[in-house]
Design a protein around this motif. Sequence first.
Motif, PDB file in Angstrom:
ATOM      1  N   LEU A 405     166.563  32.733 -28.553  1.00  0.00           N
ATOM      2  CA  LEU A 405     166.945  33.091 -30.128  1.00  0.00           C
ATOM      3  C   LEU A 405     165.746  32.953 -30.888  1.00  0.00           C
ATOM      4  N   LEU A 406     164.971  32.089 -30.846  1.00  0.00           N
ATOM      5  CA  LEU A 406     163.750  31.848 -31.736  1.00  0.00           C
ATOM      6  C   LEU A 406     162.639  33.010 -31.493  1.00  0.00           C
ATOM      7  N   SER A 407     162.905  33.622 -30.601  1.00  0.00           N
ATOM      8  CA  SER A 407     161.650  34.811 -30.096  1.00  0.00           C
ATOM      9  C   SER A 407     162.104  35.992 -30.772  1.00  0.00           C
ATOM     10  N   LYS A 408     163.405  36.224 -31.242  1.00  0.00           N
ATOM     11  CA  LYS A 408     164.010  37.577 -31.846  1.00  0.00           C
ATOM     12  C   LYS A 408     163.759  37.568 -33.366  1.00  0.00           C
ATOM     13  N   SER A 409     163.588  38.906 -33.647  1.00  0.00           N
ATOM     14  CA  SER A 409     163.279  38.987 -35.091  1.00  0.00           C
ATOM     15  C   SER A 409     164.787  39.451 -35.691  1.00  0.00           C
ATOM     16  N   SER A 410     165.097  38.848 -36.681  1.00  0.00           N
ATOM     17  CA  SER A 410     166.322  39.302 -37.679  1.00  0.00           C
ATOM     18  C   SER A 410     166.458  40.602 -37.742  1.00  0.00           C
ATOM     19  N   ALA A 411     167.898  41.085 -37.952  1.00  0.00           N
ATOM     20  CA  ALA A 411     168.081  42.662 -38.070  1.00  0.00           C
ATOM     21  C   ALA A 411     167.679  43.327 -39.341  1.00  0.00           C
ATOM     22  N   ASP A 412     167.343  42.300 -40.145  1.00  0.00           N
ATOM     23  CA  ASP A 412     166.851  42.752 -41.550  1.00  0.00           C
ATOM     24  C   ASP A 412     165.293  42.304 -41.869  1.00  0.00           C
ATOM     25  N   CYS A 413     164.728  42.205 -40.877  1.00  0.00           N
ATOM     26  CA  CYS A 413     163.120  41.584 -40.873  1.00  0.00           C
ATOM     27  C   CYS A 413     162.429  42.653 -41.911  1.00  0.00           C
ATOM     28  N   VAL A 414     161.177  41.991 -42.458  1.00  0.00           N
ATOM     29  CA  VAL A 414     160.343  42.783 -43.265  1.00  0.00           C
ATOM     30  C   VAL A 414     158.923  42.579 -42.636  1.00  0.00           C
ATOM     31  N   PHE A 415     158.269  43.581 -42.363  1.00  0.00           N
ATOM     32  CA  PHE A 415     157.028  43.246 -41.420  1.00  0.00           C
ATOM     33  C   PHE A 415     155.828  43.124 -42.400  1.00  0.00           C
ATOM     34  N   LEU A 416     154.610  42.719 -41.935  1.00  0.00           N
ATOM     35  CA  LEU A 416     153.686  42.535 -42.737  1.00  0.00           C
ATOM     36  C   LEU A 416     153.029  43.825 -43.363  1.00  0.00           C
ATOM     37  N   GLY A 417     152.846  43.685 -44.707  1.00  0.00           N
ATOM     38  CA  GLY A 417     152.133  44.664 -45.480  1.00  0.00           C
ATOM     39  C   GLY A 417     153.366  45.508 -46.137  1.00  0.00           C
ATOM     40  N   ASN A 418     154.682  45.143 -45.709  1.00  0.00           N
ATOM     41  CA  ASN A 418     155.830  45.953 -46.453  1.00  0.00           C
ATOM     42  C   ASN A 418     156.182  45.065 -47.773  1.00  0.00           C
ATOM     43  N   TYR A 419     156.560  45.815 -48.738  1.00  0.00           N
ATOM     44  CA  TYR A 419     156.908  44.817 -50.036  1.00  0.00           C
ATOM     45  C   TYR A 419     158.165  45.656 -50.513  1.00  0.00           C
ATOM     46  N   PRO A 420     159.182  45.626 -50.072  1.00  0.00           N
ATOM     47  CA  PRO A 420     160.529  46.504 -50.700  1.00  0.00           C
ATOM     48  C   PRO A 420     160.899  46.156 -51.889  1.00  0.00           C
ATOM     49  N   GLU A 421     160.541  44.691 -52.385  1.00  0.00           N
ATOM     50  CA  GLU A 421     161.102  44.058 -53.583  1.00  0.00           C
ATOM     51  C   GLU A 421     160.284  44.913 -54.900  1.00  0.00           C
ATOM     52  N   GLU A 422     158.898  45.433 -54.763  1.00  0.00           N
ATOM     53  CA  GLU A 422     158.163  45.873 -55.642  1.00  0.00           C
ATOM     54  C   GLU A 422     157.902  44.874 -56.676  1.00  0.00           C
ATOM     55  N   HIS A 423     157.320  43.662 -56.361  1.00  0.00           N
ATOM     56  CA  HIS A 423     157.024  42.943 -57.461  1.00  0.00           C
ATOM     57  C   HIS A 423     155.803  43.531 -58.294  1.00  0.00           C
ATOM     58  N   PHE A 424     154.782  44.038 -57.522  1.00  0.00           N
ATOM     59  CA  PHE A 424     153.864  44.835 -58.476  1.00  0.00           C
ATOM     60  C   PHE A 424     154.029  46.046 -59.004  1.00  0.00           C
ATOM     61  N   THR A 425     153.733  46.225 -60.319  1.00  0.00           N
ATOM     62  CA  THR A 425     153.983  47.812 -60.748  1.00  0.00           C
ATOM     63  C   THR A 425     152.612  48.425 -61.335  1.00  0.00           C
ATOM     64  N   GLU A 426     151.484  47.493 -61.407  1.00  0.00           N
ATOM     65  CA  GLU A 426     150.321  48.053 -61.869  1.00  0.00           C
ATOM     66  C   GLU A 426     149.613  48.863 -60.969  1.00  0.00           C
ATOM     67  N   GLU A 427     148.745  49.695 -61.497  1.00  0.00           N
ATOM     68  CA  GLU A 427     148.044  50.649 -60.411  1.00  0.00           C
ATOM     69  C   GLU A 427     147.079  50.057 -59.324  1.00  0.00           C
ATOM     70  N   VAL A 428     146.513  49.069 -59.952  1.00  0.00           N
ATOM     71  CA  VAL A 428     145.238  48.475 -59.006  1.00  0.00           C
ATOM     72  C   VAL A 428     146.107  47.692 -57.786  1.00  0.00           C
ATOM     73  N   PRO A 429     147.032  46.824 -58.263  1.00  0.00           N
ATOM     74  CA  PRO A 429     147.706  46.183 -57.052  1.00  0.00           C
ATOM     75  C   PRO A 429     148.263  47.096 -56.015  1.00  0.00           C
ATOM     76  N   LEU A 430     148.932  48.093 -56.501  1.00  0.00           N
ATOM     77  CA  LEU A 430     149.539  48.876 -55.699  1.00  0.00           C
ATOM     78  C   LEU A 430     148.489  49.817 -54.851  1.00  0.00           C
ATOM     79  N   LYS A 431     147.476  50.074 -55.374  1.00  0.00           N
ATOM     80  CA  LYS A 431     146.347  50.638 -54.572  1.00  0.00           C
ATOM     81  C   LYS A 431     146.009  49.867 -53.366  1.00  0.00           C
TER      82      LYS A 431
END
Length: 472
Positions: A405-431
């Motif tokens: 069980l502990l070795s499994k990823s959740s169905a809605d897991c978010v992998f490293l480098g992905n930011y679906p919530e988009e906290h940043f909106t400025e050009e530099v951090p987005l780049k």
Amino acid sequence: CLSWDIYKEEIPHCIRTDTSLPYDVYYVIQHWTDDFFFGYQFLNGVNPLMIQCCVELPKNFPVADEIVFPDGQNKLTDEMEKGNIFLCDYKLLDGIQTNTINEKKQYLMAPLVLLWKTDGKLKPIAIQLKQKPAEDNPIFFPTDSEHDWLLAKIFVRSADFNLYELNAHLLRTHLLAEVFTLSLLRNLPMVHPLYKLLKPHTRYTLHINSLARTHLINKDGIFTKFAASGGEGAFTILQRSLASLTYSSLCIPDDISMRGLKSVPNFYYRDDGLRLWRIIHRFVLGVLGHYYKSDAEVQKDSEVNKWIYDIYEHGFLSKEETGIPQKFNTVDEMVKFVTMVIFTCSAQHSAVNTGQYDFGAWMPNYPTTMQLPPPTTKGEANENTMLEKFPEVNTTVHGMGTMWLLSKSSADCVFLGNYPEEHFTEEVPLKKIKQFQEDLGKLSADIEDRNKRLDLPYTYLDPKFIENSVSI
């Protein structure tokens, strides 16, 4: 029945499935008795934090040249000077109160293991199962009988399981991630750039830790009921582990250097981990460097300094000897610490969590407990005595199920480098995020290419399998 009734060339019935076994599990079944695979697991198994270069034998581990090198062609002192001798010391387990399972007292050793680098691999050359030398605490060698030597390795693996789960896994990833998360929520407003940077790396952490407290380490939890150190012993191990925790041991470049492991061959945790650290560090520097143009700006940011002091005070109990900063004086100090936080919550957790079932599904390779003591004299071990010492079937099944069980990823897991919530909106951090994703993709491709050449691929630090946060 509770005890093992089959152990021949077949897989014990509790691991049989209607489908084929995962390749990693099958590989472990085929190689678990091999000395070189035993050594391999200290580098690329789920607990790569125990091994260190040995420059001087511990006084309580009296290993003699003529026994470990009976051909007389090598000497321990010479091999230590060359950096070819390595030590794993489980002293944190010494004297731990053990569990009672199925109304039977359980056994947990505090072994010392000596390994020798030869032919590009690590080979165990001596095992002492208790810390204090004594006549009834023999040192086991590869030249002993097959079952004496194998049983000594099994007791080491069981000790490793118990220390690994509580120190490398629970304390150094789950509980630290909780400390970082709570301090973030307490001290930084949502508009703060550090909040935006770290929030994705806190996803589900408080929830999963709450479940661990109610289902794993509570009075009726799985770990409490079916591990050798379950119950009072677990909290003693956690206390000792916390007392030995340092900032430098959480930063993989410092940790690898301090343990003298820079030149060990085929150390994929180190190779992939160091590259990941550099990629994360470059990303953090790019984002925070956009907002902090000078050290003075860091020093004046009361919210950031409240965040780090809260971590120092409540996570590390205000102990200066841990090396945890109480405040940030420079941009570089802040960037390094934030890099450690992201690495711990993502990469480090993946390295010590994802392979649990791979290495633990075959119980003899990673027993959660041993239900009889180790041999006190040599020459008495055989297959039957080994079976009698293994955990019983119900204990094994609960351990396997939990590791699966502990070795499994959740169905809605978010992998490293992905930011679906988009906290940043400025050009530099987005780049910077886009560059971060490209760097991770390059590393992933390199790891995949290397793994094609390996008998047992090392995937635990491949970015495409690393979750952003401690969420399982």
